[in-house]
Scaffold this motif. Structure first.
Motif, PDB file in Angstrom:
ATOM      1  N   ALA A 129       8.924   1.986   1.589  1.00  0.00           N
ATOM      2  CA  ALA A 129       8.749   0.807   2.442  1.00  0.00           C
ATOM      3  C   ALA A 129      10.063   0.125   2.786  1.00  0.00           C
ATOM      4  CB  ALA A 129       7.818  -0.189   1.769  1.00  0.00           C
ATOM      5  N   LYS A 130      11.113   0.378   2.008  1.00  0.00           N
ATOM      6  CA  LYS A 130      12.379  -0.307   2.278  1.00  0.00           C
ATOM      7  C   LYS A 130      12.943   0.062   3.642  1.00  0.00           C
ATOM      8  CE  LYS A 130      15.465   3.081   0.082  1.00  0.00           C
ATOM      9  NZ  LYS A 130      16.475   3.295  -0.985  1.00  0.00           N
ATOM     10  N   PHE A 131      12.634   1.271   4.135  1.00  0.00           N
ATOM     11  CA  PHE A 131      13.112   1.662   5.465  1.00  0.00           C
ATOM     12  C   PHE A 131      12.459   0.814   6.557  1.00  0.00           C
ATOM     13  CE2 PHE A 131      13.546   5.513   2.831  1.00  0.00           C
ATOM     14  CZ  PHE A 131      14.908   5.720   2.965  1.00  0.00           C
ATOM     15  N   VAL A 132      11.183   0.487   6.353  1.00  0.00           N
ATOM     16  CA  VAL A 132      10.493  -0.377   7.311  1.00  0.00           C
ATOM     17  C   VAL A 132      11.028  -1.795   7.225  1.00  0.00           C
ATOM     18  CG1 VAL A 132       8.245  -1.200   8.096  1.00  0.00           C
ATOM     19  CG2 VAL A 132       8.457   1.083   7.106  1.00  0.00           C
ATOM     20  N   SER A 145       0.807  -1.214   0.000  1.00  0.00           N
ATOM     21  CA  SER A 145       0.000   0.000   0.000  1.00  0.00           C
ATOM     22  C   SER A 145       0.843   1.267   0.000  1.00  0.00           C
ATOM     23  CB  SER A 145      -0.933   0.014   1.223  1.00  0.00           C
ATOM     24  OG  SER A 145      -0.184  -0.069   2.426  1.00  0.00           O
ATOM     25  N   THR A 146       2.169   1.124  -0.127  1.00  0.00           N
ATOM     26  CA  THR A 146       3.060   2.276  -0.139  1.00  0.00           C
ATOM     27  C   THR A 146       4.113   2.080  -1.228  1.00  0.00           C
ATOM     28  OG1 THR A 146       4.472   1.240   1.533  1.00  0.00           O
ATOM     29  CG2 THR A 146       2.782   2.767   2.312  1.00  0.00           C
ATOM     30  N   ALA A 164      -6.032  -1.571   9.080  1.00  0.00           N
ATOM     31  CA  ALA A 164      -6.477  -0.376   8.349  1.00  0.00           C
ATOM     32  C   ALA A 164      -5.802  -0.267   6.990  1.00  0.00           C
ATOM     33  CB  ALA A 164      -6.197   0.872   9.188  1.00  0.00           C
ATOM     34  N   LEU A 165      -4.537  -0.637   6.917  1.00  0.00           N
ATOM     35  CA  LEU A 165      -3.803  -0.539   5.652  1.00  0.00           C
ATOM     36  C   LEU A 165      -4.263  -1.586   4.639  1.00  0.00           C
ATOM     37  CD1 LEU A 165      -0.181   0.094   6.972  1.00  0.00           C
ATOM     38  CD2 LEU A 165      -1.582   1.702   5.669  1.00  0.00           C
ATOM     39  N   GLU A 171      -0.796   9.118   7.187  1.00  0.00           N
ATOM     40  CA  GLU A 171      -2.168   9.264   7.659  1.00  0.00           C
ATOM     41  C   GLU A 171      -3.053   8.081   7.285  1.00  0.00           C
ATOM     42  OE1 GLU A 171      -3.608  12.914   6.138  1.00  0.00           O
ATOM     43  OE2 GLU A 171      -2.242  14.171   7.346  1.00  0.00           O
ATOM     44  N   LYS A 172      -2.471   7.064   6.671  1.00  0.00           N
ATOM     45  CA  LYS A 172      -3.268   5.902   6.281  1.00  0.00           C
ATOM     46  C   LYS A 172      -3.649   5.034   7.475  1.00  0.00           C
ATOM     47  CE  LYS A 172      -1.053   5.579   1.728  1.00  0.00           C
ATOM     48  NZ  LYS A 172      -0.233   4.723   0.827  1.00  0.00           N
TER      49      LYS A 172
END
Length: 290
Positions: A88-91, A82-83, A250-251, A186-187
């Motif tokens: 997202a690679k940082f996560v 969803s990003t 939620a995502l 804000e997602k």
């Protein structure tokens, strides 16, 4: 010959599977993380001269951290759907970093083996008698008993390294939470980073003081390490898991699979809830996943 036609089973998309399974898995405390109460620690430590609780704590910490790292990697994969991949690679990097520290794990293992070796050396030198065991438990170690001093030093170091390992993992979870919040934006509702744990719990400290009065000096680091583990499991990590599960739900937009509701979904409550209950008996929050 009867040969019924077997219809092919179409596997759901991986994104759907992740959205249904990962939040449920993340929300639950892993059984391997269960902490020990102070009274249980008293009799197990006295019977094994402080060694068994150290072995158990090292094992539970290692398995808990490994399992949580796997869950965080799956949560990061779910986030990538969803990003943008570059964000997202940082996560993903933060999830991979939440592994047990090899240095701390190795040092605590050396301390554990040192405690066992010094204990066996002391009993071999003094004789395998109840008098020798009583001397180790209820008499202060002196410079004339190097094995007893080594046993005490190794036990203290082992429990101290477990305490450090736990807070090292908390630091990694903080980094993951910050990265997740920054990417999710804000997602989803922000995930609160868990706080460091110190093991300052009154009952554990009271029992440690009583044991130290009887010259069981290793009781203080043992109780601090186990109390920190208990605080982490039932407070910091519990809230972190619940908020991360809500954010992932939620995502993904998928309805999580919940086979059994064993804890209240309110992060500030966490009371046991029966599998057929509709509401939490303590705070009144709905026990169903909407």
């Amino acid at each position: 010959m009867f040969a019924p036609a077997v219809l092919p089973v179409v596997a759901p998309p991986r994104g759907e599977l992740l959205g249904r399974l990962v939040p449920t898995a993340v929300r639950r405390m892993p059984p391997v993380a269960r902490p020990a109460g102070p009274l249980r620690l008293v009799w197990t430590s006295v019977l094994t001269l402080g060694v068994l609780p150290l072995i158990q704590l090292r094992d539970r910490l290692r398995r808990t951290i490994l399992l949580q790292q796997q869950q965080l990697e799956l949560a990061a994969e779910l986030l990538t759907r969803s990003t943008p991949p570059d964000d997202a690679k940082f996560v993903e990097e933060a999830a991979r970093a939440a592994h047990p520290s090899k240095a701390l794990s190795g040092l605590s293992g050396v301390a554990m083996l040192g405690a066992i070796g010094c204990l066996l050396g002391a009993l071999q030198a003094w004789g395998w008698t109840w008098a020798s065991i009583k001397s180790l438990l209820l008499e202060p170690p002196t410079a004339t008993s190097p094995f007893a001093l080594g046993w005490l030093a190794c036990l203290t170091a082992g429990y101290g390294l477990c305490w450090i390992s736990l807070n090292h993992h908390v630091g990694r979870l903080q980094q993951f939470a910050l990265a997740f919040n920054a990417v999710a934006g804000e997602k989803a509702t922000p995930v609160q980073p868990p706080a460091f744990v110190y093991g300052v719990r009154p009952l554990y400290l009271l029992v440690a003081a009583a044991m130290m009065w009887l010259w069981m000096l290793w009781a203080l680091p043992m109780m601090l390490a186990w109390a920190a583990h208990r605080t982490f499991v039932h407070r910091g990590d519990h809230v972190f898991r619940a908020q991360l599960a809500d954010a992932l739900t939620a995502l993904s937009g998928e309805r999580p699979v919940v086979a059994d509701v064993d804890r209240c979904r309110n992060p500030l409550c966490g009371a046991p809830v029966g599998s057929t209950a509709r509401y939490c008996p303590r705070c009144g929050k709905s026990a169903r996943v909407d």
